[in-house]
Motif scaffolding. Sequence first.
Motif, PDB file in Angstrom:
ATOM      1  N   PHE A  40      64.411 -32.915 -46.285  1.00 29.46           N
ATOM      2  CA  PHE A  40      64.898 -33.163 -47.566  1.00 29.46           C
ATOM      3  C   PHE A  40      63.687 -34.183 -48.205  1.00 29.46           C
ATOM      4  N   LEU A  41      63.395 -33.704 -49.251  1.00 25.69           N
ATOM      5  CA  LEU A  41      62.538 -34.546 -50.160  1.00 25.69           C
ATOM      6  C   LEU A  41      62.872 -34.785 -51.413  1.00 25.69           C
ATOM      7  N   SER A  42      62.757 -36.293 -51.805  1.00 17.01           N
ATOM      8  CA  SER A  42      63.127 -36.445 -53.200  1.00 17.01           C
ATOM      9  C   SER A  42      62.130 -37.401 -53.710  1.00 17.01           C
ATOM     10  N   LEU A  43      61.474 -37.245 -54.685  1.00 14.07           N
ATOM     11  CA  LEU A  43      60.492 -37.972 -55.420  1.00 14.07           C
ATOM     12  C   LEU A  43      60.864 -38.183 -56.909  1.00 14.07           C
ATOM     13  N   ALA A  44      62.268 -37.730 -57.250  1.00 15.11           N
ATOM     14  CA  ALA A  44      62.706 -37.791 -58.554  1.00 15.11           C
ATOM     15  C   ALA A  44      62.489 -39.015 -59.427  1.00 15.11           C
ATOM     16  N   ASN A  45      62.624 -39.008 -60.601  1.00 13.64           N
ATOM     17  CA  ASN A  45      62.457 -40.064 -61.411  1.00 13.64           C
ATOM     18  C   ASN A  45      61.536 -41.301 -61.167  1.00 13.64           C
ATOM     19  N   ILE A  92      52.214 -43.524 -53.641  1.00 17.34           N
ATOM     20  CA  ILE A  92      52.822 -43.369 -52.413  1.00 17.34           C
ATOM     21  C   ILE A  92      52.041 -43.531 -51.191  1.00 17.34           C
ATOM     22  N   PRO A  93      51.999 -44.319 -50.377  1.00 19.29           N
ATOM     23  CA  PRO A  93      51.001 -44.547 -49.480  1.00 19.29           C
ATOM     24  C   PRO A  93      50.755 -43.292 -48.403  1.00 19.29           C
ATOM     25  N   GLU A  94      49.373 -43.229 -48.270  1.00 19.50           N
ATOM     26  CA  GLU A  94      49.207 -41.784 -47.349  1.00 19.50           C
ATOM     27  C   GLU A  94      49.397 -41.936 -46.076  1.00 19.50           C
ATOM     28  N   SER A  95      49.632 -43.320 -45.570  1.00 25.81           N
ATOM     29  CA  SER A  95      50.385 -43.442 -44.069  1.00 25.81           C
ATOM     30  C   SER A  95      51.613 -42.975 -44.227  1.00 25.81           C
ATOM     31  N   ILE A  96      52.487 -42.703 -44.911  1.00 21.28           N
ATOM     32  CA  ILE A  96      53.528 -42.123 -44.851  1.00 21.28           C
ATOM     33  C   ILE A  96      53.547 -40.734 -44.183  1.00 21.28           C
ATOM     34  N   TYR A  97      52.599 -40.083 -44.437  1.00 23.03           N
ATOM     35  CA  TYR A  97      52.350 -38.733 -44.127  1.00 23.03           C
ATOM     36  C   TYR A  97      51.796 -38.621 -42.579  1.00 23.03           C
ATOM     37  N   ALA A  98      51.511 -39.769 -41.892  1.00 22.84           N
ATOM     38  CA  ALA A  98      51.417 -39.686 -40.432  1.00 22.84           C
ATOM     39  C   ALA A  98      52.703 -39.468 -39.566  1.00 22.84           C
ATOM     40  N   CYS A  99      53.911 -39.867 -40.310  1.00 25.40           N
ATOM     41  CA  CYS A  99      55.238 -40.001 -39.580  1.00 25.40           C
ATOM     42  C   CYS A  99      55.725 -38.401 -39.415  1.00 25.40           C
ATOM     43  N   SER A 100      55.086 -37.932 -38.478  1.00 29.72           N
ATOM     44  CA  SER A 100      55.242 -36.439 -38.437  1.00 29.72           C
ATOM     45  C   SER A 100      56.599 -36.122 -38.117  1.00 29.72           C
ATOM     46  N   ASN A 101      57.379 -37.024 -37.575  1.00 31.05           N
ATOM     47  CA  ASN A 101      59.020 -36.711 -37.188  1.00 31.05           C
ATOM     48  C   ASN A 101      59.868 -36.821 -38.474  1.00 31.05           C
ATOM     49  N   LEU A 102      59.144 -37.341 -39.549  1.00 28.28           N
ATOM     50  CA  LEU A 102      60.173 -37.791 -40.870  1.00 28.28           C
ATOM     51  C   LEU A 102      60.958 -36.145 -41.115  1.00 28.28           C
ATOM     52  N   THR A 103      62.228 -36.430 -41.364  1.00 26.84           N
ATOM     53  CA  THR A 103      62.923 -35.262 -41.820  1.00 26.84           C
ATOM     54  C   THR A 103      63.731 -35.561 -43.267  1.00 26.84           C
ATOM     55  N   ALA A 104      63.723 -36.663 -43.638  1.00 31.65           N
ATOM     56  CA  ALA A 104      64.271 -37.101 -44.957  1.00 31.65           C
ATOM     57  C   ALA A 104      63.479 -38.198 -45.425  1.00 31.65           C
ATOM     58  N   LEU A 105      62.923 -37.820 -46.626  1.00 30.37           N
ATOM     59  CA  LEU A 105      61.865 -38.874 -47.336  1.00 30.37           C
ATOM     60  C   LEU A 105      62.467 -39.000 -49.094  1.00 30.37           C
ATOM     61  N   ARG A 106      63.048 -40.276 -49.130  1.00 32.50           N
ATOM     62  CA  ARG A 106      63.456 -40.430 -50.459  1.00 32.50           C
ATOM     63  C   ARG A 106      62.859 -41.598 -51.222  1.00 32.50           C
ATOM     64  N   LEU A 107      62.164 -41.267 -52.303  1.00 34.30           N
ATOM     65  CA  LEU A 107      61.551 -42.398 -53.013  1.00 34.30           C
ATOM     66  C   LEU A 107      61.990 -42.418 -54.524  1.00 34.30           C
ATOM     67  N   ALA A 108      62.940 -41.883 -54.737  1.00 34.36           N
ATOM     68  CA  ALA A 108      63.262 -41.499 -56.119  1.00 34.36           C
ATOM     69  C   ALA A 108      63.685 -42.450 -56.591  1.00 34.36           C
ATOM     70  N   SER A 109      63.647 -42.780 -58.155  1.00 32.20           N
ATOM     71  CA  SER A 109      64.063 -43.795 -58.894  1.00 32.20           C
ATOM     72  C   SER A 109      63.274 -44.949 -58.727  1.00 32.20           C
ATOM     73  N   ASN A 110      62.017 -45.305 -58.706  1.00 35.02           N
ATOM     74  CA  ASN A 110      61.195 -46.164 -58.670  1.00 35.02           C
ATOM     75  C   ASN A 110      60.027 -46.104 -59.667  1.00 35.02           C
ATOM     76  N   LYS A 111      58.907 -46.596 -59.548  1.00 32.38           N
ATOM     77  CA  LYS A 111      57.989 -46.718 -60.299  1.00 32.38           C
ATOM     78  C   LYS A 111      56.717 -46.133 -59.698  1.00 32.38           C
ATOM     79  N   PHE A 112      56.627 -45.298 -58.788  1.00 35.06           N
ATOM     80  CA  PHE A 112      55.481 -44.530 -58.204  1.00 35.06           C
ATOM     81  C   PHE A 112      54.644 -43.663 -58.959  1.00 35.06           C
ATOM     82  N   HIS A 113      53.334 -43.918 -59.085  1.00 34.86           N
ATOM     83  CA  HIS A 113      52.524 -43.121 -60.077  1.00 34.86           C
ATOM     84  C   HIS A 113      51.509 -42.265 -59.089  1.00 34.86           C
TER      85      HIS A 113
END
Length: 546
Positions: free
Chosen positions: A382-387, A346-367
């Motif tokens: 809302f945070l979903s990293l499931a699957n 998961i790219p670190e740069s996502i964590y610079a988006c300080s206004n993010l209210t919903a992040l969903r990366l579920a059902s991919n192949k992130f490690h």
Amino acid sequence: MRQVSVLLILFYFASLATSCTEQERSSLLEFITELSYDGGLISSWENITDCCKWEGITCSLDMTVTGVTLASRRLQGHISASLGNLNGLLCLNLSHNLLSGTIPLELMSSKSIVVLDVSFNQLNGDLQELQPSALLPLQVLNISSNKFTERFPSSPWEVMKSLVVLNASNNSFTGQIPTKVCFNAPSLVVLELSYNHFSGSIPPELGNCYTLTSLKAGHNNLSGTLPDALFNISSLEHLSLHDNQLEGSLNGISKLTYLVTLDLGRNGLSGNIPDSIGELSRLNELHLDNNRMSGELPYTLSHCKNLKTIDLKVNYFSGELTKVNFSNLPNLKTLDLMMNNLSGKIPESIYACSNLTALRLASNKFHGQVSEEIGNLKSLSFLSLANNSLTNITGALQILSTSSSRNLTTLLIGRNFMHEAMPDDDTINGFGDLQTLDLSHNHLTGAIPTALNNLHFLSQLNISNNNLEGSIPMIGQLSTFPSSSFDGNPKLCGPMLAHHCNSEETIFSTEQTDNKVEKLMFMVAFAAFLCVGVLYDQMVLSKFIG
Ligand SMILES: *[C@@H]1O[C@H](CO)[C@@H](O)[C@H](O)[C@H]1NC(C)=O
Ligand SMILES: *[C@@H]1O[C@H](CO)[C@@H](O)[C@H](O)[C@H]1NC(C)=O
Ligand SMILES: *[C@@H]1O[C@H](CO)[C@@H](O)[C@H](O)[C@H]1NC(C)=O
Ligand SMILES: *[C@@H]1O[C@H](CO)[C@@H](O)[C@H](O)[C@H]1NC(C)=O
Ligand SMILES: *[C@@H]1O[C@H](CO)[C@@H](O)[C@H](O)[C@H]1NC(C)=O
Ligand SMILES: *[C@@H]1O[C@H](CO)[C@@H](O)[C@H](O)[C@H]1NC(C)=O
Ligand SMILES: *[C@@H]1O[C@H](CO)[C@@H](O)[C@H](O)[C@H]1NC(C)=O
Ligand SMILES: *[C@@H]1O[C@H](CO)[C@@H](O)[C@H](O)[C@H]1NC(C)=O
Ligand SMILES: *[C@@H]1O[C@H](CO)[C@@H](O)[C@H](O)[C@H]1NC(C)=O
Ligand SMILES: *[C@@H]1O[C@H](CO)[C@@H](O)[C@H](O)[C@H]1NC(C)=O
Ligand SMILES: *[C@@H]1O[C@H](CO)[C@@H](O)[C@H](O)[C@H]1NC(C)=O
Ligand SMILES: *[C@@H]1O[C@H](CO)[C@@H](O)[C@H](O)[C@H]1NC(C)=O
């Protein structure tokens, strides 16, 4: 000089009529008496002779009726053709009533009306039959949210050369999108046809719409490929064609440099997102979800600095996300990449988006592991990293329980952390967790702790299909959930289940002691992080952003 102008003004006023004409008055009365319900208007009108003083009527300085604004008056019945006798009428607004029948030809072919708004009624006539002949001054025609069902007419537009806005959305129009609409109305700015039954392909003739800023035809039955001509409408700011059966690729999209909203979700688009997307610097909303798009997300996506929403879920996007520098997208509020084939960390740069209210990366192949930087997302709800294939559940729980935003209401992180040892209770201390709890399909054993009953904030519970035993408490929070929350636990008994408890089981359940609270806390965390499937995920997010 000044005296002269004062005199002129006096002369001007002296020459004005003092009330509306008898013809206007009787035309309006005819309209109101032909209604089957007038919303009480007639009683407010009948005692006043001058119709310019009537509620809902406006006149010009020379006492010509220019406006009839009777929106939201609960009017019922047919629209009388008598309104066509108001020779100076510029604006007719009958929106938000219960009017039925059709729009009289006398109004559709009026030589004065500039704005005609009959939206949100129950009009259902056949517009095909209306064939005005002379050129008309009509600029705004809003017939949206009615019950029109016939083929969309092609003839009326031929004389509506001044048309600026045509809104026919939310009816049941059939047939094709009129091909010559912009040829006939060279100043058309808004064309809204969404929520109808339009079929066929998008006519290439729309390329003639040089002044169009908004084209919306979502939720129809359009098919075929996106024509190249569509990308020639360089004035477009809002393009929305979601929920159709459109095919083709986005090559050429970069010609639409003014684009603010692009919604092509739920179609059959293929190909990748071209590098040239970066030229759309005004883009706010990007919805390409539920298509057949593939390839990597181009690094140029981060040039679209105004993006607030990126929705690419349910496609075949692949490769590493780290190429996109999300720190350049400070306005991002929703990022949804669920159900793709994305890999890497998961790219670190996502964590610079300080206004993010919903992040969903579920059902991919992130490690990799959940990063401590996730604590920067203070608005995250809302945070979903499931699957995925994330590791280190102990670390993830520590980070999310200590550093994450107090605003987090939904946390879905199940189906990761394969074969890892369960963290101890200390790890979980500090959780604030949650309104939503899903413990289903988890092979959980043992009794339901009484303390679960004290979670008054819990609004949704699913502990079905486990191997739980004992009784469900008869009072308190748990007793308010339906049997479906508990189904599939053969050893469980309770008043809402087929298996009622005998007295022995009831006593057992009231004997739960305080140390069960810790067990409960563990179960809550365990549930929230491990057990939630994708369908459920979908349901929760649509509630959250919908
Ligand atoms: C109109 O006039 C009638 C008879 O004079 C009176 O009963 C009624 O209240 C009046 N209505 C209004 C709205 O003033
Ligand atoms: C007609 O009236 C409604 C309700 O007041 C309003 O929302 C709408 O904008 C008006 N239509 C036009 C074209 O001004
Ligand atoms: C009908 O469309 C016009 C033009 O877009 C708009 O100004 C008006 O508000 C719409 N009417 C309603 C009731 O929304
Ligand atoms: C067109 O009509 C729909 C439904 O009545 C409405 O939601 C939309 O805002 C309208 N668009 C414009 C530009 O008035
Ligand atoms: C579509 O029309 C129906 C019935 O008039 C109305 O209830 C609904 O709100 C409209 N939908 C939109 C999106 O305007
Ligand atoms: C949609 O269009 C296809 C042809 O493209 C047609 O076979 C189908 O019947 C249409 N469906 C509806 C609901 O109009
Ligand atoms: C797009 O516009 C260009 C320049 O006006 C024109 O040459 C071209 O034929 C148009 N393409 C389509 C597909 O209409
Ligand atoms: C990402 O963008 C930020 C802000 O523009 C910049 O500081 C950073 O160096 C960039 N990161 C990479 C890996 O290019
Ligand atoms: C985040 O949102 C707030 C309020 O919506 C806004 O004032 C602020 O500029 C935004 N931050 C960034 C980095 O865009
Ligand atoms: C998913 O990506 C892998 C490479 O990471 C690739 O081998 C595979 O074909 C992709 N699967 C699909 C369905 O695109
Ligand atoms: C958390 O949510 C509240 C209420 O929704 C909001 O006022 C507040 O700004 C949010 N906090 C952050 C850091 O976004
Ligand atoms: C797991 O994460 C924690 C917290 O980030 C870290 O201290 C620990 O070293 C990680 N464990 C492994 C095996 O990487």
